[in-house]
Structure formats: C-alpha cells, structure tokens
Design a protein around this motif. Structure first.
Motif, PDB file in Angstrom:
ATOM      1  N   ASN A   1      49.347  35.291  42.421  1.00 41.20           N
ATOM      2  CA  ASN A   1      48.883  34.327  43.420  1.00 41.20           C
ATOM      3  C   ASN A   1      50.024  33.847  44.314  1.00 41.20           C
ATOM      4  O   ASN A   1      49.862  33.706  45.529  1.00 41.20           O
ATOM      5  CB  ASN A   1      48.227  33.127  42.743  1.00 41.20           C
ATOM      6  N   GLU A   2      51.183  33.608  43.682  1.00 43.09           N
ATOM      7  CA  GLU A   2      52.319  33.067  44.437  1.00 43.09           C
ATOM      8  C   GLU A   2      53.006  34.144  45.280  1.00 43.09           C
ATOM      9  O   GLU A   2      53.253  33.948  46.473  1.00 43.09           O
ATOM     10  CB  GLU A   2      53.325  32.432  43.480  1.00 43.09           C
ATOM     11  N   LYS A   3      53.315  35.290  44.676  1.00 43.63           N
ATOM     12  CA  LYS A   3      54.103  36.302  45.370  1.00 43.63           C
ATOM     13  C   LYS A   3      53.290  37.084  46.404  1.00 43.63           C
ATOM     14  O   LYS A   3      53.858  37.638  47.354  1.00 43.63           O
ATOM     15  CB  LYS A   3      54.758  37.239  44.360  1.00 43.63           C
ATOM     16  N   LEU A   4      51.979  37.129  46.214  1.00 44.45           N
ATOM     17  CA  LEU A   4      51.130  37.787  47.219  1.00 44.45           C
ATOM     18  C   LEU A   4      50.594  36.779  48.226  1.00 44.45           C
ATOM     19  O   LEU A   4      49.837  37.133  49.124  1.00 44.45           O
ATOM     20  CB  LEU A   4      49.974  38.528  46.532  1.00 44.45           C
ATOM     21  N   GLU A   5      50.977  35.513  48.032  1.00 39.57           N
ATOM     22  CA  GLU A   5      50.610  34.425  48.953  1.00 39.57           C
ATOM     23  C   GLU A   5      49.092  34.380  49.170  1.00 39.57           C
ATOM     24  O   GLU A   5      48.599  34.400  50.295  1.00 39.57           O
ATOM     25  CB  GLU A   5      51.345  34.581  50.282  1.00 39.57           C
ATOM     26  N   ILE A   6      48.377  34.291  48.053  1.00 36.39           N
ATOM     27  CA  ILE A   6      46.918  34.254  48.101  1.00 36.39           C
ATOM     28  C   ILE A   6      46.445  32.874  48.553  1.00 36.39           C
ATOM     29  O   ILE A   6      46.765  31.859  47.932  1.00 36.39           O
ATOM     30  CB  ILE A   6      46.321  34.592  46.715  1.00 36.39           C
ATOM     31  N   ALA A   7      45.688  32.848  49.641  1.00 40.14           N
ATOM     32  CA  ALA A   7      45.249  31.576  50.228  1.00 40.14           C
ATOM     33  C   ALA A   7      44.217  30.867  49.349  1.00 40.14           C
ATOM     34  O   ALA A   7      44.208  29.639  49.240  1.00 40.14           O
ATOM     35  CB  ALA A   7      44.685  31.822  51.622  1.00 40.14           C
ATOM     36  N   ASP A   8      43.322  31.645  48.756  1.00 43.44           N
ATOM     37  CA  ASP A   8      42.279  31.079  47.904  1.00 43.44           C
ATOM     38  C   ASP A   8      42.419  31.703  46.515  1.00 43.44           C
ATOM     39  O   ASP A   8      41.664  32.602  46.145  1.00 43.44           O
ATOM     40  CB  ASP A   8      40.892  31.374  48.500  1.00 43.44           C
ATOM     41  N   PRO A   9      43.403  31.234  45.723  1.00 44.24           N
ATOM     42  CA  PRO A   9      43.732  31.895  44.444  1.00 44.24           C
ATOM     43  C   PRO A   9      42.619  31.824  43.418  1.00 44.24           C
ATOM     44  O   PRO A   9      41.903  30.836  43.317  1.00 44.24           O
ATOM     45  CB  PRO A   9      44.971  31.135  43.966  1.00 44.24           C
ATOM     46  N   ARG A  10      42.502  32.915  42.660  1.00 41.55           N
ATOM     47  CA  ARG A  10      41.531  32.996  41.595  1.00 41.55           C
ATOM     48  C   ARG A  10      42.188  32.586  40.281  1.00 41.55           C
ATOM     49  O   ARG A  10      43.417  32.485  40.183  1.00 41.55           O
ATOM     50  CB  ARG A  10      40.968  34.415  41.490  1.00 41.55           C
ATOM     51  N   SER A  11      41.360  32.363  39.246  1.00 41.18           N
ATOM     52  CA  SER A  11      41.858  31.991  37.925  1.00 41.18           C
ATOM     53  C   SER A  11      41.598  33.123  36.938  1.00 41.18           C
ATOM     54  O   SER A  11      40.764  33.997  37.182  1.00 41.18           O
ATOM     55  CB  SER A  11      41.161  30.714  37.433  1.00 41.18           C
ATOM     56  N   VAL A  12      42.312  33.099  35.806  1.00 42.15           N
ATOM     57  CA  VAL A  12      42.104  34.117  34.777  1.00 42.15           C
ATOM     58  C   VAL A  12      40.702  33.982  34.197  1.00 42.15           C
ATOM     59  O   VAL A  12      40.069  32.926  34.290  1.00 42.15           O
ATOM     60  CB  VAL A  12      43.151  33.999  33.653  1.00 42.15           C
ATOM     61  N   LYS A  13      40.243  35.063  33.595  1.00 41.60           N
ATOM     62  CA  LYS A  13      38.889  35.046  33.038  1.00 41.60           C
ATOM     63  C   LYS A  13      38.872  35.750  31.684  1.00 41.60           C
ATOM     64  O   LYS A  13      39.376  36.868  31.539  1.00 41.60           O
ATOM     65  CB  LYS A  13      37.922  35.742  33.998  1.00 41.60           C
ATOM     66  N   GLY A  14      38.300  35.091  30.684  1.00 40.03           N
ATOM     67  CA  GLY A  14      38.143  35.697  29.376  1.00 40.03           C
ATOM     68  C   GLY A  14      36.962  36.643  29.348  1.00 40.03           C
ATOM     69  O   GLY A  14      35.980  36.444  30.062  1.00 40.03           O
ATOM     70  N   ASN A  15      37.075  37.686  28.539  1.00 39.29           N
ATOM     71  CA  ASN A  15      36.011  38.685  28.425  1.00 39.29           C
ATOM     72  C   ASN A  15      35.979  39.195  26.989  1.00 39.29           C
ATOM     73  O   ASN A  15      37.020  39.416  26.378  1.00 39.29           O
ATOM     74  CB  ASN A  15      36.255  39.834  29.400  1.00 39.29           C
ATOM     75  N   SER A  16      34.792  39.383  26.462  1.00 38.30           N
ATOM     76  CA  SER A  16      34.671  39.859  25.078  1.00 38.30           C
ATOM     77  C   SER A  16      33.990  41.215  24.979  1.00 38.30           C
ATOM     78  O   SER A  16      33.701  41.686  23.881  1.00 38.30           O
ATOM     79  CB  SER A  16      33.881  38.834  24.243  1.00 38.30           C
TER      80      SER A  16
END
Length: 222
Positions: free
Chosen positions: A153-168
């Motif tokens: 998010n920081e190094k690609l300068e994402i304007a609308d950053p996403r969050s991590v997501k758990g998956n099973s």
C-alpha cells in the motif's frame, strides 16, 4: 559402576545439548523463502482486459522478487521458473495435482515463509489495488499478510488501500506446511492496473514492496 553410569549420563547430556544447539543454529541460519508464481502451462489463471493472462504476470513478478531477495541474502525456491504447470500431461485432475506438487515443494524446502503470487479480478472494473490473503486462524499468516499489505500500500502509493483478508478454503493456504500467504498484486479487470502490471518498472516496484514486507515481518522479533 556408579562412576560409569554418571559418565554415560554426562556424555549423553553433552550430545543432546550439542544436537539442540546445532538445530537452533540451523533454524537461525535458515534464509529460505518459497516464491510461488500461480498458475502456468495450460492454466492461464485470470484473463484480464486486453486478453492479458495472469500466469505470465505472476511469473514476471516472481522472477524479479527472487532476484531482489537473493541480493538481500535469502535462498529462494521457485515452484516454477518457466511457463509450465506442475502436473503430468496425462493427469485427469491437473489442477489438483499441480497444487499438491506445489505444496510438496514447500514441504521439502522447509522455508521461513511462502508467498504465492497472483492477480485479482472483480465484476466492477473500477476496483483495483493489491490485497493479501492468509489462512483464517493463522496468527503468523495474518502477521505476514499485514506486513506485505502495508508495504504494498505504501510503496505502490495506493490511494484507496485494501486490507488483508482471511480465507479457509484456498488449497495452498490450507495445506501448506509453512507460513503462507497469497499476494494478489492487482486487478486484471481494471484497465489502468493492467497497463501498470505489464510495465517492467512497476513489476520491480511490486517485487521491492513484497521484499520490504517480508523483511518487516522477519524483523519483528529482533
């Protein structure tokens, strides 16, 4: 007799302590990371805007990630380094065999962690940005995912950053014997992101961001 028994006990204790120390040194010296370029061969993965196939982008980013990590002193194991799948041509269940063999490669490598490189898709072409998945319930997996997500998010300068997501349900996350995450580096359904992901300089930027996340995760306990 008593002296002999004591001597044997001390000798066994010394061997046990030495073996334990050597095991500890081996773990401390372990700098192996598995990088898994998703799909390959007859499995193109997602086909995005302009007919761009996911498998090729996954491989390009993975090769660059390997090069950067090796320069930082890591031993990198790639599950594939060409456009191929990890299945037998005559296999009836190619997809399952491919995933099983990736998992077996991870098991043999005994890595610190595994990062599987993929690209995302969504029905809304405006949706974009990297997102990292981890196995639901894995604290270490979540920590690694968060470190990678933050760096991306920081190094690609994402304007609308996403969050991590758990998956099973993802096979690799469920079956992998190491701490494993899936890094979706962008959306192939977003035209602007498709253009970026084909650019070699941007691919390096993604690889550098992933490296930064890996190093941040590993530095937590130092």
């Amino acid at each position: 007799m008593a002296v002999l028994l004591i001597g044997c006990f001390l000798l066994l204790s010394w061997h046990a302590a030495r073996a334990s120390a050597e095991t500890g040194e081996k773990k401390q010296d372990n700098r192996t990371v598995v990088v898994d370029p998703g799909h390959g061969g007859k499995d193109p993965g997602m086909t995005g805007a302009g007919g761009l196939e996911e498998k090729g982008i996954n491989l390009e980013i993975s090769l660059k990630l390997r090069d950067i990590l090796e320069k930082r002193g890591f031993n990198v194991v790639l599950t594939r380094d060409t456009d191929r799948g990890l299945y037998d041509e005559d296999a009836s269940g190619k997809k399952l065999q491919d995933l099983q063999r990736r998992t077996e490669l991870i098991r043999k490598a005994e890595p610190l962690l595994t990062v599987s490189i993929h690209q995302n898709s969504y029905s809304d072409p405006d949706v974009k940005g990297p997102q990292v998945f981890y196995f639901q319930g894995s604290n270490e997996g979540k920590s690694l995912a968060e470190a990678l997500q933050k760096s991306l998010n920081e190094k690609l300068e994402i304007a609308d950053p996403r969050s991590v997501k758990g998956n099973s349900s993802y096979y690799l996350l469920k079956k992998s014997p190491s701490v494993t995450v899936i890094a979706e580096c962008g959306f192939l359904t977003n035209p602007s992101e498709v253009e970026k992901l084909q650019d070699e300089a941007y691919q390096y930027k993604v690889a550098e961001a992933l490296t930064g996340g890996i190093e941040a995760y590993l530095a937590r306990g130092e």
